[in-house]
Design a protein around this motif. Structure first.
Motif, PDB file in Angstrom:
ATOM      1  N   CYS A   1       0.806  -1.225   0.000  1.00 15.92           N
ATOM      2  CA  CYS A   1       0.000   0.000   0.000  1.00 15.92           C
ATOM      3  C   CYS A   1       0.842   1.279   0.000  1.00 15.92           C
ATOM      4  CB  CYS A   1      -0.921   0.009   1.215  1.00 15.92           C
ATOM      5  SG  CYS A   1      -0.058   0.295   2.774  1.00 15.92           S
ATOM      6  N   ASP A   2       2.102   1.226   0.437  1.00 14.38           N
ATOM      7  CA  ASP A   2       2.918   2.432   0.597  1.00 14.38           C
ATOM      8  C   ASP A   2       3.605   2.810  -0.715  1.00 14.38           C
ATOM      9  OD1 ASP A   2       4.715   4.415   1.268  1.00 14.38           O
ATOM     10  OD2 ASP A   2       5.340   3.477   3.141  1.00 14.38           O
ATOM     11  N   ASN A   3       3.150   3.918  -1.318  1.00 14.59           N
ATOM     12  CA  ASN A   3       3.748   4.323  -2.596  1.00 14.59           C
ATOM     13  C   ASN A   3       5.007   5.159  -2.429  1.00 14.59           C
ATOM     14  OD1 ASN A   3       2.754   6.801  -1.795  1.00 14.59           O
ATOM     15  ND2 ASN A   3       1.114   6.896  -3.326  1.00 14.59           N
ATOM     16  N   THR A   4       5.459   5.393  -1.191  1.00 17.04           N
ATOM     17  CA  THR A   4       6.738   6.095  -0.996  1.00 17.04           C
ATOM     18  C   THR A   4       7.911   5.126  -1.008  1.00 17.04           C
ATOM     19  OG1 THR A   4       6.804   5.977   1.445  1.00 17.04           O
ATOM     20  CG2 THR A   4       5.552   7.794   0.451  1.00 17.04           C
ATOM     21  N   CYS A   5       7.641   3.845  -1.156  1.00 19.27           N
ATOM     22  CA  CYS A   5       8.704   2.839  -1.163  1.00 19.27           C
ATOM     23  C   CYS A   5       9.191   2.511  -2.565  1.00 19.27           C
ATOM     24  CB  CYS A   5       8.217   1.545  -0.508  1.00 19.27           C
ATOM     25  SG  CYS A   5       8.038   1.620   1.268  1.00 19.27           S
ATOM     26  N   HIS A   6       8.733   3.251  -3.560  1.00 16.24           N
ATOM     27  CA  HIS A   6       9.073   2.872  -4.928  1.00 16.24           C
ATOM     28  C   HIS A   6      10.569   2.885  -5.199  1.00 16.24           C
ATOM     29  CE1 HIS A   6      10.035   7.006  -6.214  1.00 16.24           C
ATOM     30  NE2 HIS A   6       9.068   7.375  -5.393  1.00 16.24           N
TER      31      HIS A   6
END
Length: 414
Positions: free
Chosen positions: A387-392
């Motif tokens: 769910c965390d899109n800052t981990c891309h």
């Protein structure tokens, strides 16, 4: 000792400790300081060389504040692996680079590290293979190994005290990986060296190693740590309240058992899918001899639904191990994100960069600073992968590990 090794040692002892250099990309490089008095208390690296640290002096309002950061780098739990390690920069200062880059929490850039940039910042080099906690010697007449991590810790503190640490107004003991584990082992002891009015806190990055079964239901990590603590004489340096509790004494090297006995405030930074633990605790090679998990280890997007379920179970196991800390720690801090990473405090990309991971729109640097200075409570727990899109910038990392006594390197797939 060979001529080249002797020449390296002479270079380390002759160059002034405070020489600073910068590379083309304006990266701070700090010179190594050998602890010349370490031999007085028998503090040696695995091979008998002197221990070392890197110190970058603080300035202005930070001149009386100190940040000490334990270096990480795995462990060695057998004579053979420790003999191998003693011939590398993980077991000897003779093989270490003289200049060490300071970035992330160690950076002197105010915009990248606003809370700690002007503190006295120390990187403690790791050369004992037991998270700075052993206290024994191996000598069979042919091979000699110094398991002196505890004495290395003491020697470095004693060397820093007259350099200003004894008058610290604020102090933070940190570390990454095996260094993050060392934080749990030495946190309260650190406070005993400092004035009673010093604000002392501790910060562990990727050091919350779980006492968890692997996918074949074996206690692989527990067995590894049992050999480690026995070989290097670690148990005597653990918290006595823990070792006398209901656990086996060697289990107290696991933070989940030691943490309840630590009195000094602690901040825990970890990913719920720590790749080191994923690869060596949950799915060690011994539990996956046919490499069924290989693609999943390289890229989480290639994990099967069943493998994702197992990873989610591992995340819940970590959160359950931290439940008491979350519920009862009034002075503690927490940042558990859902990136596939290992160590996030020593790189600008993950510490405070524009593209760095966030939980509730807060960077790691902001969370740690808010906690240390009491600006607001910090107990941040991320939602579950993916769910965390800052981990891309982290999920696509290929990890290449040598086993427990090795080092960790990450390379982008793209």
């Amino acid at each position: 000792m060979s001529g080249s090794m002797l020449f390296s040692l002479l270079l380390l002892t002759c160059v002034p400790c405070c020489i600073i250099s910068s590379s083309a990309n304006d990266q701070l490089l700090v010179n190594m300081t050998l602890v010349q008095n370490a031999s007085a208390i028998g503090a040696y690296c695995l091979d008998g060389s002197l221990p070392a640290y890197h110190l970058h002096r603080g300035s202005a309002a930070g001149a009386s504040n100190w940040l000490l950061q334990f270096e990480g780098g795995g462990w060695c739990n057998s004579v053979a692996s420790c003999l191998d390690r003693a011939k590398t920069h993980r077991g000897s200062t003779l093989y270490m680079d003289q200049m060490e880059p300071f970035s992330g929490i160690l950076s002197n850039n105010a915009s990248r590290n606003p809370d700690f940039y002007n503190w006295n910042r120390v990187k403690i080099r790791y050369c004992d293979g037991a998270s700075f906690a052993g206290n024994s010697i191996f000598d069979n007449g042919t091979s000699l190994l110094y398991f002196r991590g505890q004495r290395i810790w003491e020697a470095i503190i004693l060397d820093l005290l007259p350099k200003g640490l004894s008058n610290a107004k604020k102090a933070l003991l940190g570390g990454c990986s095996a260094g993050g584990l060392a934080v749990f082992l030495h946190c309260d002891n650190f406070a005993t060296y400092l004035p009673t009015n010093t604000s002392v806190k501790c910060f562990s990055d990727a050091g919350f190693f779980l006492d968890a079964r692997d996918i074949m239901l074996n206690n692989t990590m527990r067995a590894f740590y049992k050999n480690l603590t026995s070989l290097q004489g670690v148990v005597d340096n653990m918290d006595k309240n823990c070792t006398k509790s209901e656990y086996y004494p060697e289990q107290c090297i696991f933070p989940q058992y030691a943490l309840p006995y630590i009195k000094t405030p602690v901040f825990i930074l970890n990913t719920a899918y720590d790749v080191y633990q994923f690869h060596h605790i949950l799915v060690p090679t011994s539990a996956d001899p046919h490499g069924v998990w290989n693609h999943c280890k390289i890229n989480p997007a290639e994990c099967s639904p069943n493998q994702i379920d197992i990873l989610q179970g591992f995340r819940l196991e970590m959160l359950n191990a931290l439940r008491f800390f979350i519920e009862y720690s009034r002075r503690g801090g927490l940042f558990i994100n859902s990136c596939f990473a290992h160590c996030q405090s020593e790189s600008e990309d993950t510490w405070s960069g524009a593209d760095s991971p966030r939980v509730n729109n807060k960077t790691i640097a902001e969370a740690v600073g808010d906690w240390y200075f009491g600006r607001r409570d910090t107990m941040e727990i991320d939602c579950a992968y993916p769910c965390d899109n800052t981990c891309h910038n982290l999920i696509g990392l290929r990890s290449s590990f040598r086993h427990y006594n090795g080092t960790s390197r990450f390379k982008h797939l793209t």
